[in-house]
Scaffold this motif. Structure first.
Motif, short mmCIF file in Angstrom:
data_model
loop_
_atom_site.label_atom_id
_atom_site.label_comp_id
_atom_site.label_asym_id
_atom_site.label_seq_id
_atom_site.Cartn_x
_atom_site.Cartn_y
_atom_site.Cartn_z
N SER A 2 0.84 -1.20 0.00
CA SER A 2 0.00 0.00 0.00
C SER A 2 0.87 1.24 0.00
O SER A 2 2.02 1.24 0.43
CB SER A 2 -0.92 0.00 1.22
OG SER A 2 -0.20 0.32 2.39
N GLU A 49 6.73 -6.32 2.92
CA GLU A 49 5.59 -5.90 2.10
C GLU A 49 5.66 -6.52 0.71
O GLU A 49 4.65 -6.91 0.15
CB GLU A 49 5.54 -4.38 2.00
CG GLU A 49 5.16 -3.69 3.29
CD GLU A 49 3.75 -4.01 3.76
OE1 GLU A 49 2.85 -4.18 2.92
OE2 GLU A 49 3.56 -4.10 4.98
N LYS A 52 4.42 -10.04 0.98
CA LYS A 52 2.96 -10.07 1.08
C LYS A 52 2.33 -9.86 -0.30
O LYS A 52 1.38 -10.55 -0.67
CB LYS A 52 2.46 -8.95 1.99
CG LYS A 52 2.62 -9.21 3.45
CD LYS A 52 1.94 -8.08 4.21
CE LYS A 52 2.50 -7.85 5.56
NZ LYS A 52 1.90 -6.70 6.24
N ASP A 53 2.88 -8.92 -1.06
CA ASP A 53 2.35 -8.64 -2.40
C ASP A 53 2.50 -9.86 -3.31
O ASP A 53 1.61 -10.16 -4.11
CB ASP A 53 3.07 -7.45 -3.03
CG ASP A 53 2.67 -6.12 -2.41
OD1 ASP A 53 1.63 -6.07 -1.71
OD2 ASP A 53 3.40 -5.12 -2.63
N LYS A 56 -0.24 -12.30 -2.65
CA LYS A 56 -1.58 -11.82 -3.05
C LYS A 56 -1.85 -12.13 -4.52
O LYS A 56 -2.98 -12.23 -4.93
CB LYS A 56 -1.70 -10.31 -2.80
CG LYS A 56 -1.84 -9.96 -1.34
CD LYS A 56 -2.00 -8.48 -1.17
CE LYS A 56 -2.10 -8.11 0.31
NZ LYS A 56 -2.20 -6.67 0.49
N ARG A 57 -0.79 -12.24 -5.31
CA ARG A 57 -0.95 -12.48 -6.75
C ARG A 57 -1.20 -13.89 -7.00
O ARG A 57 -1.50 -14.79 -7.12
CB ARG A 57 0.29 -12.05 -7.51
CG ARG A 57 0.51 -10.58 -7.37
CD ARG A 57 1.75 -10.15 -8.10
NE ARG A 57 2.02 -8.76 -7.73
CZ ARG A 57 3.11 -8.14 -7.96
NH1 ARG A 57 4.06 -8.74 -8.60
NH2 ARG A 57 3.29 -6.91 -7.61
#
Length: 57
Positions: A2, A49, A52-53, A56-57
């Motif tokens: 984010s 981060e 985490k990204d 998410k994909r």
């Protein structure tokens, strides 16, 4: 990642650079070390981060 987290991590790294430079300028090794630690903390948060990204994909 984010935008808020990106900004927070960049601010952490910038704060660390300022501390490190200030510590070096005044000869304060502890402040210089704190600056390096703050930079490392910002880098570590940023890496977290990115992980985490990736999940998410």
């Amino acid at each position: 990642m984010s935008k808020g987290n990106k900004i927070d991590n960049a601010a952490e790294k910038a704060k660390g650079k300022v501390k490190e430079a200030t510590g070096r300028a005044v000869g304060n090794e502890r402040l210089e070390a704190e600056g390096r630690a703050d930079q490392a903390k910002g880098d570590l948060k940023q890496a977290g981060e990115h992980v985490k990204d990736a999940f998410k994909r």
